[in-house]
Scaffold this motif. Structure first.
Motif, PDB file in Angstrom:
ATOM      1  N   ARG A 117       0.808  -1.216   0.000  1.00 19.83           N
ATOM      2  CA  ARG A 117       0.000   0.000   0.000  1.00 19.83           C
ATOM      3  C   ARG A 117       0.845   1.271   0.000  1.00 19.83           C
ATOM      4  N   ARG A 118       1.989   1.186  -0.678  1.00 14.06           N
ATOM      5  CA  ARG A 118       2.818   2.381  -0.838  1.00 14.06           C
ATOM      6  C   ARG A 118       2.375   3.193  -2.052  1.00 14.06           C
ATOM      7  N   ILE A 119       1.675   2.532  -2.981  1.00 14.80           N
ATOM      8  CA  ILE A 119       1.115   3.217  -4.141  1.00 14.80           C
ATOM      9  C   ILE A 119      -0.322   2.740  -4.329  1.00 14.80           C
ATOM     10  N   THR A 120      -1.114   3.527  -5.052  1.00 13.67           N
ATOM     11  CA  THR A 120      -2.505   3.174  -5.307  1.00 13.67           C
ATOM     12  C   THR A 120      -2.625   2.285  -6.539  1.00 13.67           C
ATOM     13  N   LEU A 121      -3.806   1.687  -6.701  1.00 17.27           N
ATOM     14  CA  LEU A 121      -4.077   0.913  -7.906  1.00 17.27           C
ATOM     15  C   LEU A 121      -3.925   1.773  -9.142  1.00 17.27           C
ATOM     16  N   SER A 122      -4.358   3.003  -9.057  1.00 17.71           N
ATOM     17  CA  SER A 122      -4.271   3.916 -10.205  1.00 17.71           C
ATOM     18  C   SER A 122      -2.828   4.153 -10.611  1.00 17.71           C
ATOM     19  N   LYS A 123      -1.951   4.365  -9.631  1.00 19.61           N
ATOM     20  CA  LYS A 123      -0.536   4.578  -9.941  1.00 19.61           C
ATOM     21  C   LYS A 123       0.093   3.308 -10.501  1.00 19.61           C
ATOM     22  N   ALA A 124      -0.230   2.179  -9.910  1.00 15.91           N
ATOM     23  CA  ALA A 124       0.314   0.919 -10.407  1.00 15.91           C
ATOM     24  C   ALA A 124      -0.096   0.700 -11.850  1.00 15.91           C
ATOM     25  N   SER A 125      -1.344   0.976 -12.163  1.00 15.54           N
ATOM     26  CA  SER A 125      -1.834   0.852 -13.534  1.00 15.54           C
ATOM     27  C   SER A 125      -1.062   1.775 -14.468  1.00 15.54           C
ATOM     28  N   ASN A 126      -0.839   2.993 -14.037  1.00 16.21           N
ATOM     29  CA  ASN A 126      -0.113   3.958 -14.858  1.00 16.21           C
ATOM     30  C   ASN A 126       1.320   3.517 -15.104  1.00 16.21           C
TER      31      ASN A 126
END
Length: 342
Positions: free
Chosen positions: A313-322
């Motif tokens: 949970r250091r990054i969001t799903l949105s960031k991971a997708s990007n």
């Protein structure tokens, strides 16, 4: 402009997108300062190949941004599996010795293909990206002569390989770029001519690549007495070697030529014959495994860093997708399952 109607905002947005910039970049009133926009590595590549297309330049910038993302994730995760780049000291003007040391450093076995070479390089703290086969922001166009480039950095270099019909050619490009990293400690961008150059740094990188892929111990396994009289049979003659070593016939012939076991005429005749072959052009292929495309593009090291940051949970799903080529959420979950062995 001079009082006349200017371009619309949407038109300006398209211009910005073409150059890989945001709209606000073109609304700045201050003069452009190139050193603030482009890194030294980018300027090095642009100076080597001034005719680079906008798409290739945008790809270089995109790769640099991904590298920055990876470094931030690596520092955040403090994962010992994410190795820092620590290159060996290679002797100069001793290509065989340099290649021997590098092969040990990479831990290469006698049987390899592009993926094992890639994994070995990544394990030493080097990111290895490969352009995809689809028309998009991570593609090096089929008509582009560029086969690969290297962004040198002391903490984490990046090698980018153009996706080609033959993975054996990708293996040579990978080792050529690795030669620039280890021997010359520079950023470099290379096209088809560079892969056959006999001059300067390109000659050294080519010699290094050949010795990495086909060391002298491999050449001893080739029976010269079994060499066919006609060059159109060379592929069959060397089929087993090509399969085990993950290289092309031409790379093996070049090593035989440099070792004095093949004449220049025979080598040139094979190249002429091979150049005349009609190789069918493959289309983009099926995207049934869209969830795994980020692995093919960015490599296992980068993808694991992103998924590791997401799971903690250091990054969001949105960031991971990007970070993973705009992967849809459902595909992202499929990728997680793939790594979990589900």
């Amino acid at each position: 402009m001079e009082g006349k109607p200017g371009i619309t905002f949407n038109q300006l947005a398209k211009v910005a997108e073409h150059f890989g910039r945001g709209v606000l970049f073109f609304l700045e009133s201050e003069p452009v300062q190139p050193e603030r926009i482009h890194t030294p590595a980018f300027r090095t590549l642009a100076n080597q190949k001034p005719e680079l297309s906008i798409k290739v330049k945008s790809l270089i910038e995109r790769v640099e941004k991904q590298r920055t993302v990876y470094l931030a994730l690596r520092d955040e995760l403090e994962n010992p599996d994410l190795t820092e780049f620590s290159p060996p000291d290679l002797p100069q003007n001793a290509p065989q010795a340099a290649a021997d040391i590098a092969r040990v450093w990479l831990g290469l076995n006698d049987v390899n293909d592009f993926e094992t070479y890639r994994s070995a390089v990544e394990a030493q703290g080097i990111l290895v990206f490969r352009s995809n086969g689809y028309n998009g922001k991570w593609q090096i166009a089929k008509e582009s002569p560029i086969l690969g480039f290297t962004l040198y950095a002391e903490d984490c270099p990046v090698i980018v390989i153009k996706k080609q019909q033959s993975e054996a050619r990708q293996s040579f490009t990978l080792m050529h770029e690795l030669g620039h990293l280890l021997l010359h400690r520079i950023s470099s961008i290379d096209d088809e001519n560079d892969m056959h150059s006999r001059l300067g740094y390109e000659r050294e990188a080519n010699e290094f690549a050949g010795l990495m892929l086909v060391p002298d111990t491999f050449l001893q396994k080739i029976d010269d007495t079994a060499r066919p009289r006609h060059v159109d049979q060379y592929d069959d003659w060397l089929k087993g070697c090509r399969r085990d070593w993950g290289v092309s016939t031409e790379v093996i012939l070049r090593r035989l030529l440099d070792s004095g076991r093949l004449s220049q005429q025979q080598y040139a005749a094979y190249r002429r014959w091979h150049a005349g072959l009609q190789v069918p052009q493959l289309d983009g292929g099926s995207r049934a495994y869209r969830s795994r495309e980020p692995i093919h593009i960015f490599g296992d090291t980068f993808v694991r860093a992103v998924l590791g940051a997401l799971s903690r949970r250091r990054i969001t799903l949105s960031k991971a997708s990007n970070y993973l080529d705009g992967l849809k959420i459902n595909d992202l979950h499929q990728l997680e399952k793939h790594y979990a062995g589900l």
